[in-house]
Design a protein around this motif. Sequence first.
Motif, mmCIF file in Angstrom:
data_model
loop_
_atom_site.group_PDB
_atom_site.id
_atom_site.type_symbol
_atom_site.label_atom_id
_atom_site.label_comp_id
_atom_site.label_asym_id
_atom_site.label_seq_id
_atom_site.Cartn_x
_atom_site.Cartn_y
_atom_site.Cartn_z
ATOM 1 N N MET B 1 9.046 24.258 81.217
ATOM 2 C CA MET B 1 9.746 23.535 82.351
ATOM 3 C C MET B 1 8.915 23.319 83.442
ATOM 4 S SD MET B 1 13.755 24.269 81.931
ATOM 5 C CE MET B 1 13.740 26.125 82.429
ATOM 6 N N ARG B 2 8.606 22.539 84.281
ATOM 7 C CA ARG B 2 7.453 22.502 85.260
ATOM 8 C C ARG B 2 8.329 22.447 86.502
ATOM 9 N NH1 ARG B 2 1.799 19.502 85.323
ATOM 10 N NH2 ARG B 2 1.151 19.911 87.478
ATOM 11 N N GLU B 3 8.353 23.387 87.200
ATOM 12 C CA GLU B 3 9.150 23.559 88.531
ATOM 13 C C GLU B 3 8.557 22.408 89.455
ATOM 14 O OE1 GLU B 3 8.880 27.493 89.937
ATOM 15 O OE2 GLU B 3 10.859 27.376 91.021
ATOM 16 N N PRO B 9 15.632 21.657 86.362
ATOM 17 C CA PRO B 9 16.470 22.168 87.294
ATOM 18 C C PRO B 9 15.768 23.186 88.223
ATOM 19 C CG PRO B 9 16.839 23.036 85.123
ATOM 20 C CD PRO B 9 15.802 22.031 85.025
ATOM 21 N N THR B 10 16.166 23.495 89.346
ATOM 22 C CA THR B 10 15.639 24.599 90.237
ATOM 23 C C THR B 10 15.863 25.846 89.448
ATOM 24 O OG1 THR B 10 17.698 24.991 91.391
ATOM 25 C CG2 THR B 10 15.951 23.338 92.224
ATOM 26 N N ARG B 11 14.859 26.805 89.870
ATOM 27 C CA ARG B 11 15.125 28.125 89.213
ATOM 28 C C ARG B 11 16.491 28.796 89.488
ATOM 29 N NH1 ARG B 11 10.655 32.359 90.545
ATOM 30 N NH2 ARG B 11 11.229 31.985 92.538
ATOM 31 N N TRP B 14 19.075 27.047 87.512
ATOM 32 C CA TRP B 14 19.125 27.119 86.111
ATOM 33 C C TRP B 14 19.766 28.787 85.901
ATOM 34 C CZ3 TRP B 14 16.888 30.720 82.765
ATOM 35 C CH2 TRP B 14 16.894 30.714 81.387
ATOM 36 N N LEU B 15 19.132 29.512 86.751
ATOM 37 C CA LEU B 15 19.865 30.862 86.546
ATOM 38 C C LEU B 15 21.542 31.043 86.566
ATOM 39 C CD1 LEU B 15 17.281 32.928 88.680
ATOM 40 C CD2 LEU B 15 17.659 33.166 86.042
ATOM 41 N N LEU B 16 22.038 30.203 87.533
ATOM 42 C CA LEU B 16 23.231 30.214 88.076
ATOM 43 C C LEU B 16 24.225 29.465 86.921
ATOM 44 C CD1 LEU B 16 23.129 29.090 91.791
ATOM 45 C CD2 LEU B 16 24.270 31.479 90.782
#
Lengths: 522, 522
Positions: B1-3, B9-11, B14-16
């Motif tokens: 995934m290329r930020e 999705p933003t990091r 994605w985490l949330l």
Amino acid sequence: MREGLADVPTRDDWLLEKLSSWSQVGTDPFLITSTEFERLSRVLNAGGLRLVTLERNLVDSVWNNRPPQVSEPLIPLDIKYSGKRASEKIADLRKELIEKKASAIVITGLDEIAWLFNLRGSDIRNTPVFFAYAIVSDSEIILFTNPDRINDTIRNHFRSEGIEVTVREYDDILAGVKELVETRGNVIISTSCSHAFYAQIPADQRIQLYSLVATKRAVKNSVEGEGMRRAHVRDGAALVRYLHWLEENVDSGNITELSGASQLREFRSMQKDFVGLSFTAISAFGSNAAIVHYSPTEETDTLITRDNIYLIDSGGQYRDGTTDVTRSVHMGEPTAFQKEAFTRVLKGFLSLGSAVFPPKTSGTFFDAMARRALWDVGLDYGHGTGHGIGSYLGVHEYPPSLVSSTVSPGNVGLQENMFTSNEPGYYEADQFGIRLEDIVQVVKADVRYDFAGRGALTFYANTVAPLQTKLMDLTLMSEHEVNLVNSYHERVLKEVGPLLLEQNANEAHAWLVQQTKAIVKT
Amino acid sequence: MREGLADVPTRDDWLLEKLSSWSQVGTDPFLITSTEFERLSRVLNAGGLRLVTLERNLVDSVWNNRPPQVSEPLIPLDIKYSGKRASEKIADLRKELIEKKASAIVITGLDEIAWLFNLRGSDIRNTPVFFAYAIVSDSEIILFTNPDRINDTIRNHFRSEGIEVTVREYDDILAGVKELVETRGNVIISTSCSHAFYAQIPADQRIQLYSLVATKRAVKNSVEGEGMRRAHVRDGAALVRYLHWLEENVDSGNITELSGASQLREFRSMQKDFVGLSFTAISAFGSNAAIVHYSPTEETDTLITRDNIYLIDSGGQYRDGTTDVTRSVHMGEPTAFQKEAFTRVLKGFLSLGSAVFPPKTSGTFFDAMARRALWDVGLDYGHGTGHGIGSYLGVHEYPPSLVSSTVSPGNVGLQENMFTSNEPGYYEADQFGIRLEDIVQVVKADVRYDFAGRGALTFYANTVAPLQTKLMDLTLMSEHEVNLVNSYHERVLKEVGPLLLEQNANEAHAWLVQQTKAIVKT
């Protein structure tokens, strides 16, 4: 001690120097923003001091003969001026509550409350607001204000606006917030709210954001937009009549900054829907105009003559809009340097006014455009380039804001139908001051490309008043700039001219025809 | 995934989304800045997650066959290149320690350490730094690095630089900070330091500031400044020889982006004091040039022809300076739109390059100037307008920085003898890309006024390489802009010409004469 002056210590430094270690500095939590409280706390802590809040304001305790609060009747704003019912504004806000996972918002800005309820007041001079707080939750609308003011007229207004409002005492606000916190979920407050509110809401229920209401209010609807334009045309007629009157009467030798300003007020008050001034006019002649925040008093009042530049920065409150305009004129023979300075201010003013840009462009960009022509020769001015403005509300309203020093995180840049002033200047200390100011509206631009689909925006000048061509040094102007002046002047004559004739101001009309004659670069 | 891509999705998100409540997110505290750790903590907390630090890096644990760290000998930088001894730099820093009431500063930026000790390394490709940390206290200078590298040469260097250095193991750094905290007073760290350092220092001893070393390093001394100019002239000769060679050989049908870049490296390597490249060249033909961070690989390598624009963004490391230059050329017949786009990029490039401004002007101002001519018709580019650059150090160095999106509080704006790139561009997806880039130096401006005593600054272009006049649409350019191009080209010929003759590149010289011929607006 006047804060901000070179030889005056900052408040931080003064406190750190004067107080002995472990001293406490008391604040009224309603009179300090939460962000300033936090910042100052940090500074004082580092210096061994402590910032605390007081139960009661110590200044109030010794303030004898305090003038009573003005409490004139509130003024309902008809839908033909507001363009959007309070019920719709509140519905929009409740959508945001859901999105932000909040159950309520506390609204602390007076102009935000006036806008939200489509009500105006006269509690503060020149800004038509009234003392109040508000809470909008998912189920309730509470207005904290003097309940005596909510008479039948206002109750009928609420009914026609489609809202049901619980009215509570102004001083009940913190109790109201406390109840909210105890019974409901997350509460939104604004980044500019006072520390009292911040402290009342526990961290895990507090959502502090750049004001949602201010952000919505900043984008005017089409009724407000059209109102602003109409108000500016009438305001232009008043200013033209004044500038013409000044030119005719300056040689009488008895027109001063104050008497001039009072004559201008007279011309404004003749205009339809006039309510009052939007601020005390900066009517400044010669070296007085070099003092950026000057406004004349009995002590400083100066005769207006043909020997220097006269700067008039003024505005009106009309039921359909707020105006703010500055023009600088020389009624005699300007010096070459005055012409150069005026022309460079004008070039920045035109550069900003004709800019094309993508949505959400930061105000800083426009600040750069406005300064460029002055910077080219090492000149500058020491104030911001533009501020937002309300629609029959505050003459200074944020967002938007065209300044270079700060980029506020919540400040979303310029969007369609925002209004801002465009006001570069130049000030030669002890000599003269120049400023040009229009209120401009962000509108769609008609250009070949559209920023790859983002849409192209530009400005439309709401202000219609002549720019003195006598002060222009055409050798410093490009063909393009000359054309911008000429087409603007064409519009001024076309829009203001008929109104002057309607007001039987025939001589002022003839003068305007002269003032707006096309200039030609030889 | 290329930020950063639109569909990624933003990091945070994605985490949330992926993690269940009460999950912990582990970070290596050395690989996350303190500010990002704090920000991410807040975001994760609000979503019911927790950010924690790990004792050991989990990726390292499973990284088999990890290539060994490069550990080539360190390179002492002679005073004739550095212009200022380490002892003086450290004395300056100690003055700041006193001013800031601190007893020590922890230095975590590799380029800051290289600059401070007048040492270079080759641990990182293209950037001549070496792995190290440093602590400078009021009484000690400690360098945390592989002690084996501190041989007699380096010890002699320290002696001639007038400093006494304690050398400790690289991995001892946190222990070193701990000792500092336990035995001394306040400790300064930089706002860009990793969380590991932030967490190691108790809040009441921690002073976190925009890097003091970076701020000092940003203002080059006169020896560095002269070195930068000399390096840029030699670099210009290399680029001219390459562009001429390309024009001569393009019809062979076997010059590609990669082989071209390799030929350019060859021309650079012939120049005096050449050390290596300052970054992998962006050698991009046609639609490849529309990809802003493109650099050719074996898979994407494309033939260079006369059918489209060729963009070459490249630079070298020289013992006396670092270069970074971009030129865009069409060796056939450009379309009208390509010419328009090139000309508007050029207008922004000239506008920025010729700007006059007061000290400490924010980078945002220059960003506005560079974009204006593109914005006028609804075009734009999606990257910043300029970055600082090191002197035989990083090709990207901060401060300064010419971007619109952020105003970093510690970023002090442009000051005399700072260096920055000036690099507007235009990118038409799948079609072509254009960028012009010079390295410019902030110098005193020779204008009539001086910002009321603040002093007037402007830019001096260090980069000397022709701008392709074939791509200019003169109808879009003012007389002033034409003159700027002509006088720049005069300088390019005057400075680069003799060097070409000295290198027996007579044909390249003749070509440069052609390329720099004055253009005339008809």
